[in-house]
Design an enzyme around this catalytic site. Structure first.
Site, PDB file in Angstrom:
ATOM      1  N   LYS A  91      37.956  43.450  39.360  1.00  0.00           N
ATOM      2  CA  LYS A  91      38.845  44.435  38.750  1.00  0.00           C
ATOM      3  C   LYS A  91      38.387  44.837  37.353  1.00  0.00           C
ATOM      4  O   LYS A  91      38.341  46.038  37.033  1.00  0.00           O
ATOM      5  CB  LYS A  91      40.262  43.866  38.715  1.00  0.00           C
ATOM      6  CG  LYS A  91      41.293  44.737  38.019  1.00  0.00           C
ATOM      7  CD  LYS A  91      42.697  44.233  38.277  1.00  0.00           C
ATOM      8  CE  LYS A  91      42.841  42.761  38.007  1.00  0.00           C
ATOM      9  NZ  LYS A  91      42.578  42.402  36.581  1.00  0.00           N
ATOM     10  N   THR A  93      35.355  44.452  36.084  1.00  0.00           N
ATOM     11  CA  THR A  93      34.066  45.113  36.252  1.00  0.00           C
ATOM     12  C   THR A  93      34.253  46.562  36.682  1.00  0.00           C
ATOM     13  O   THR A  93      33.574  47.477  36.197  1.00  0.00           O
ATOM     14  CB  THR A  93      33.215  44.355  37.284  1.00  0.00           C
ATOM     15  OG1 THR A  93      33.092  42.985  36.874  1.00  0.00           O
ATOM     16  CG2 THR A  93      31.837  44.968  37.427  1.00  0.00           C
ATOM     17  N   ARG A 114      42.276  43.325  28.235  1.00  0.00           N
ATOM     18  CA  ARG A 114      42.864  42.204  27.506  1.00  0.00           C
ATOM     19  C   ARG A 114      41.764  41.291  26.972  1.00  0.00           C
ATOM     20  O   ARG A 114      40.649  41.283  27.476  1.00  0.00           O
ATOM     21  CB  ARG A 114      43.787  41.407  28.431  1.00  0.00           C
ATOM     22  CG  ARG A 114      45.060  42.139  28.823  1.00  0.00           C
ATOM     23  CD  ARG A 114      45.719  41.469  30.004  1.00  0.00           C
ATOM     24  NE  ARG A 114      44.843  41.495  31.167  1.00  0.00           N
ATOM     25  CZ  ARG A 114      44.839  40.584  32.123  1.00  0.00           C
ATOM     26  NH1 ARG A 114      45.638  39.534  32.053  1.00  0.00           N
ATOM     27  NH2 ARG A 114      44.028  40.689  33.149  1.00  0.00           N
ATOM     28  N   LYS A 125      37.632  30.026  36.029  1.00  0.00           N
ATOM     29  CA  LYS A 125      37.249  31.419  36.227  1.00  0.00           C
ATOM     30  C   LYS A 125      35.989  31.820  35.477  1.00  0.00           C
ATOM     31  O   LYS A 125      35.208  32.645  35.926  1.00  0.00           O
ATOM     32  CB  LYS A 125      38.419  32.323  35.815  1.00  0.00           C
ATOM     33  CG  LYS A 125      38.196  33.796  36.111  1.00  0.00           C
ATOM     34  CD  LYS A 125      39.421  34.601  35.700  1.00  0.00           C
ATOM     35  CE  LYS A 125      39.190  36.091  35.912  1.00  0.00           C
ATOM     36  NZ  LYS A 125      40.339  36.891  35.438  1.00  0.00           N
ATOM     37  N   ALA A 293      48.994  37.671  33.941  1.00  0.00           N
ATOM     38  CA  ALA A 293      49.964  38.396  34.761  1.00  0.00           C
ATOM     39  C   ALA A 293      50.736  37.490  35.707  1.00  0.00           C
ATOM     40  O   ALA A 293      51.737  37.919  36.273  1.00  0.00           O
ATOM     41  CB  ALA A 293      49.264  39.490  35.558  1.00  0.00           C
ATOM     42  N   PHE A 321      45.509  40.284  37.539  1.00  0.00           N
ATOM     43  CA  PHE A 321      45.645  39.854  38.929  1.00  0.00           C
ATOM     44  C   PHE A 321      45.930  41.049  39.841  1.00  0.00           C
ATOM     45  O   PHE A 321      45.397  42.133  39.628  1.00  0.00           O
ATOM     46  CB  PHE A 321      46.679  38.737  39.057  1.00  0.00           C
ATOM     47  CG  PHE A 321      46.216  37.440  38.447  1.00  0.00           C
ATOM     48  CD1 PHE A 321      45.026  36.857  38.843  1.00  0.00           C
ATOM     49  CD2 PHE A 321      46.946  36.821  37.439  1.00  0.00           C
ATOM     50  CE1 PHE A 321      44.579  35.670  38.265  1.00  0.00           C
ATOM     51  CE2 PHE A 321      46.500  35.635  36.861  1.00  0.00           C
ATOM     52  CZ  PHE A 321      45.313  35.073  37.283  1.00  0.00           C
ATOM     53  N   PHE A 401      28.737  44.916  48.802  1.00  0.00           N
ATOM     54  CA  PHE A 401      27.821  43.785  48.892  1.00  0.00           C
ATOM     55  C   PHE A 401      26.786  44.107  49.967  1.00  0.00           C
ATOM     56  O   PHE A 401      27.067  44.868  50.908  1.00  0.00           O
ATOM     57  CB  PHE A 401      28.571  42.497  49.261  1.00  0.00           C
ATOM     58  CG  PHE A 401      29.370  41.906  48.141  1.00  0.00           C
ATOM     59  CD1 PHE A 401      28.874  40.839  47.413  1.00  0.00           C
ATOM     60  CD2 PHE A 401      30.614  42.427  47.802  1.00  0.00           C
ATOM     61  CE1 PHE A 401      29.608  40.288  46.370  1.00  0.00           C
ATOM     62  CE2 PHE A 401      31.353  41.885  46.769  1.00  0.00           C
ATOM     63  CZ  PHE A 401      30.852  40.811  46.050  1.00  0.00           C
ATOM     64  N   TRP A 429      28.433  46.986  39.592  1.00  0.00           N
ATOM     65  CA  TRP A 429      27.872  45.728  39.084  1.00  0.00           C
ATOM     66  C   TRP A 429      26.357  45.868  38.914  1.00  0.00           C
ATOM     67  O   TRP A 429      25.805  45.503  37.882  1.00  0.00           O
ATOM     68  CB  TRP A 429      28.183  44.571  40.044  1.00  0.00           C
ATOM     69  CG  TRP A 429      27.845  43.211  39.476  1.00  0.00           C
ATOM     70  CD1 TRP A 429      28.674  42.376  38.813  1.00  0.00           C
ATOM     71  CD2 TRP A 429      26.562  42.558  39.509  1.00  0.00           C
ATOM     72  NE1 TRP A 429      28.012  41.242  38.430  1.00  0.00           N
ATOM     73  CE2 TRP A 429      26.707  41.323  38.838  1.00  0.00           C
ATOM     74  CE3 TRP A 429      25.317  42.896  40.031  1.00  0.00           C
ATOM     75  CZ2 TRP A 429      25.661  40.427  38.684  1.00  0.00           C
ATOM     76  CZ3 TRP A 429      24.259  41.991  39.878  1.00  0.00           C
ATOM     77  CH2 TRP A 429      24.438  40.772  39.211  1.00  0.00           C
TER      78      TRP A 429
END
Length: 575
Positions: A91, A93, A114, A125, A293, A321, A401, A429
C-alpha cells in the site's frame, strides 16, 4: 517527463540490472537526493517557509499556511488495501509509485504518509517508507527517529502521566482515586513486559503504589490529537480535554485540571509542523504523525493533508492497514473533522495475497490456482463494496509478480467488472513511476466520475448504533456483543455527555472480523467489544474488540537482529 523524475530516470537505469539482488535500503542508498529546498520549490514553497533539518529534511513553517489558505483544494486520492497477509500488498509503495506516475505525466502532485514507528521497524514488519523504486527518502532517517516527532509525543504524554502521579503524591488536592487512573504511559517500542506493571514501590517518598502499564506511542491520545489538530491552539485545547483519572466521587479529572496542557503543547511546538521530504523520483512528500489503524485512527495529520491539497493538483495519501480499518476511519473521522472530500479511492491487492485468503500457504503461491483465487477474491470484493458504500469511485491496483498468470488476472478483472470497478496492473516496485502510468490514468479518470461522498453514520446516533453500523456494514458482522465491562464503559461515556463522539474501533488487521484467523470474507460472526476507551481530546471513543493489544510484543527473532551500521555510518538490514 516532468522535472520530478528526470534525474531518477538515470538512477533507475543505472541500478535496474542489479535491482533483483538489492534490498530496499540498498536501492534507497543508490539514489542521489535533491536538496529539500529544491523539492519545496516544486510546490512553490520558499526557503524562508522551511525549517531545515539538514539538507534533505525540513519542517513547514507556520507562516506558509497564512499565504496559501485561500487557495482551492486539489484532488484528494486515498490509497488503501485488502486485508493484509504475509504475502504482502504494497500500500505505501503504491502510494509513492502513484505520485511518481502522476509526476511523469506532468501533473503537479504531492503525497502524505505517516511516520514509521520503531515498534514495527525493530519487530516484525520492518521499515515503512515504501519499497523498491517507490520509496521516500532519506529512508534510514524516516524509519529511525526522523525529526524527533515521536519522541516529542512520548515526552508530552509521559509528562502528563508523571503529573498525575505527582498530584496524588503531593497531597492529592484533586482527590484522584489511584484505582481509577486511566492514563497509561507510552513508549515507541514493542515491549510486552510493560503492558501491566506496578509502580510507586520503594517507600512513601517514591510515589503511591498502584497498577499501571504502557501502550505503544502510536496508540497515545496525544498522537491522535497531533494528527487531528488544525493548529497549535486547537492542539492545546484538545489536550486540555484528555481525561486522565476519576475522583473518589467519580468525577473526571482532565489534563487542564493538572495545568499540564500548556507544557505539553510546548513540547510539541515543532512536532506539530509537517515534515517535507522526497521520493526516489524527487516528488514532494509530507510525512507527519503515525497512529496505527488497528488501535488508533491510522491517518497522517490533518495539517499535512491541508498543505498538500492547497499546494497540489493531485494529492495522494494512505490510511493504515485495510479498508475496513484505516480507510473507514479516514472517511468517518479525519474527513469529517478536516472537512475533506475525497475524489477517488485506490484499493491495493496482489494475486498472491488473494490466494492466501483462499487458503493457500505462503510457500504454495507461485503456481496458478484459480480455485484458491476464487475462494479469496471475496475479500477484495468486500473492500470494494465498502468504499463504494461511501459514494466514492474506486480503482483496484494489482501489484504484479512474475508468477502472476494471465488467467488469474482475467479472473480478477471479470469479478471487479461486475462491481463497475477498473483493475489495473502496476509494477511500481521495479519501475518506479513508469510502472504506474496505467494506474495513474485510471485514477485521473476516476476523479472525474460522479462523487456522492457521505459518512457511514450520523454522529448524533448512540455509540451502540455507531459501533453496530461499522461492525455490520463494514466488517460484515451479524451482530455485536458487549461485555459487562464494555456496557459499564458506555454508561460512563453517556453519563459524561460524550455520546456524540465519533468511533475509532480497535480490531485485528488480519481479518475483516475480530478473529485474526478468519480469512477471506467471513460472515455471520459476532463482533465482541470487550471494553470502550474514551479519548475526549481526540474526539472519539475506542471500542476494543477481540484480543487486540495496544502494546505489541517482539517476535522470536526481531527484525532488530538484522540491523547494523558500519564504521562509515552506513546502515544495513533495515528492510
Amino acid at each position: 517527463m516532468s522535472d520530478y523524475g528526470h534525474k531518477t530516470r538515470t538512477n533507475y537505469e543505472r541500478g535496474f540490472i542489479g535491482m533483483a539482488h538489492m534490498s530496499d535500503i540498498e536501492i534507497a542508498q543508490s539514489v542521489t537526493m535533491e536538496p529539500v529546498v529544491k523539492i519545496a520549490d516544486k510546490l512553490g514553497i520558499s526557503e524562508d517557509e522551511l525549517e531545515l533539518y539538514g539538507r534533505y529534511k525540513a519542517k513547514i513553517s507556520n507562516k506558509l499556511w497564512d499565504r496559501i489558505r485561500g487557495r482551492p483544494d486539489g484532488r484528494l486520492i486515498l490509497v488503501t488495501a485488502i486485508t493484509p497477509t504475509p504475502a504482502g500488498e504494497g500500500k505505501t509503495t503504491t502510494s509513492v509509485g502513484l505520485a511518481q506516475a502522476l509526476a511523469h505525466m506532468g501533473k503537479k502532485v504531492s503525497l502524505a504518509l505517516r511516520e514509521p514507528s520503531l515498534g514495527p521497524v525493530f519487530g516484525i514488519k520492518g521499515g515503512a517508507a515504501g519499497g523498491g523504486y517507490s520509496q521516500v527518502l532519506p529512508m534510514e532517517d524516516i524509519n529511525i527517529h526522523f525529526t524527533g516527532d515521536f519522541h516529542a509525543i512520548t515526552s508530552a504524554h509521559n509528562l502528563l502521566a508523571a503529573m498525575v502521579d505527582n498530584s496524588v503524591q503531593q497531597g492529592n488536592p484533586l482527590s484522584i482515586d489511584p484505582r481509577r487512573i486511566v492514563l497509561r504511559r507510552v513508549l515507541d517500542m514493542n515491549d510486552r513486559s510493560l503492558r501491566n506493571i506496578v509502580i510507586g514501590l520503594g517507600g512513601r517518598t517514591e510515589g503511591v503504589p498502584r497498577e499501571a502499564g504502557f501502550d505503544i506511542t502510536v496508540a497515545s491520545e496525544v498522537m491522535a490529537i497531533l494528527c487531528l489538530a488544525s493548529d497549535i491552539d486547537d492542539l492545546k485545547n484538545r489536550m486540555a480535554e484528555i481525561i486522565v483519572a476519576f475522583t473518589y466521587e467519580g468525577k473526571p479529572v482532565r489534563a487542564r485540571d493538572l495545568e499540564a496542557h500548556g507544557a505539553m503543547a510546548m513540547l510539541l511546538k515543532d512536532a506539530i509542523k509537517p515534515n517535507l521530504v522526497q521520493t526516489i523520483e524527487h516528488v514532494p512528500a509530507f510525512i507527519h504523525g503515525g497512529p496505527f489503524a488497528n488501535i488508533a485512527h491510522g491517518c497522517n495529520s490533518i495539517m499535512a493533508t491541508k498543505y498538500g491539497l492547497k499546494l497540489s493538483d493531485y494529492f495522494i495519501t494512505e490510511a493504515g492497514f485495510a479498508a475496513d480499518l484505516g480507510a473507514e476511519k479516514f472517511l468517518d473521522i479525519k474527513c469529517r473533522l478536516g472537512g475533506f472530500r475525497p475524489s477517488a479511492v485506490v484499493i491495493v491487492a496482489t494475486i498472491r495475497a488473494l490466494k492466501m485468503h483462499g487458503g493457500l500457504k505462503k510457500d504454495d503461491l507461485e503456481t496458478q490456482d484459480l480455485t484458491a483465487l476464487e475462494a479469496g477474491i471475496p475479500n477484495l470484493e468486500k473492500h470494494v463494496e465498502n468504499m463504494q458504500s461511501f459514494g466514492l469511485p474506486v480503482v483496484v491496483a494489482l501489484n504484479t509478480f512474475p508468477t502472476d498468470t494471465a488467467s488469474e488476472l482475467s479472473f480478477i478483472k471479470e469479478k471487479c467488472a461486475r462491481l463497475g470497478v477498473p483493475v489495473v496492473q502496476s509494477d511500481i516496485w521495479a519501475k518506479g513511476g513508469r510502472g504506474g502510468i496505467e494506474m495513474a490514468q485510471a485514477v485521473i479518470e476516476a476523479c472525474e466520475k460522479p462523487n456522492t461522498f457521505h459518512h457511514l453514520y450520523d454522529k448524533n446516533i448512540s455509540p451502540v448504533e455507531k459501533i453496530t453500523a461499522i461492525a455490520t456494514k463494514i466488517y460484515g458482522a451479524a451482530e455485536v456483543s458487549f461485555t459487562d465491562k464494555a456496557k459499564s464503559d458506555l454508561k460512563l461515556i453517556h453519563d459524561l455527555g460524550y455520546d456524540d463522539l465519533l468511533v475509532c474501533v480497535a480490531k485485528t488487521q488480519s481479518s475483516l472480523s475480530d478473529n485474526p484467523n478468519a480469512k477471506g470474507r467471513p460472515d455471520g460472526f459476532t463482533l465482541t467489544v470487550r471494553e470502550v476507551r474514551l479519548s475526549a481530546g481526540a474526539g472519539f471513543i475506542i471500542p476494543v474488540t477481540g484480543t487486540i493489544m495496544t502494546m505489541p510484543g517482539l517476535p522470536k527473532r526481531p527484525a532488530a537482529c538484522n540491523i547494523d551500521i558500519d564504521t562509515n555510518g552506513r546502515v544495513s538490514g533495515l528492510f
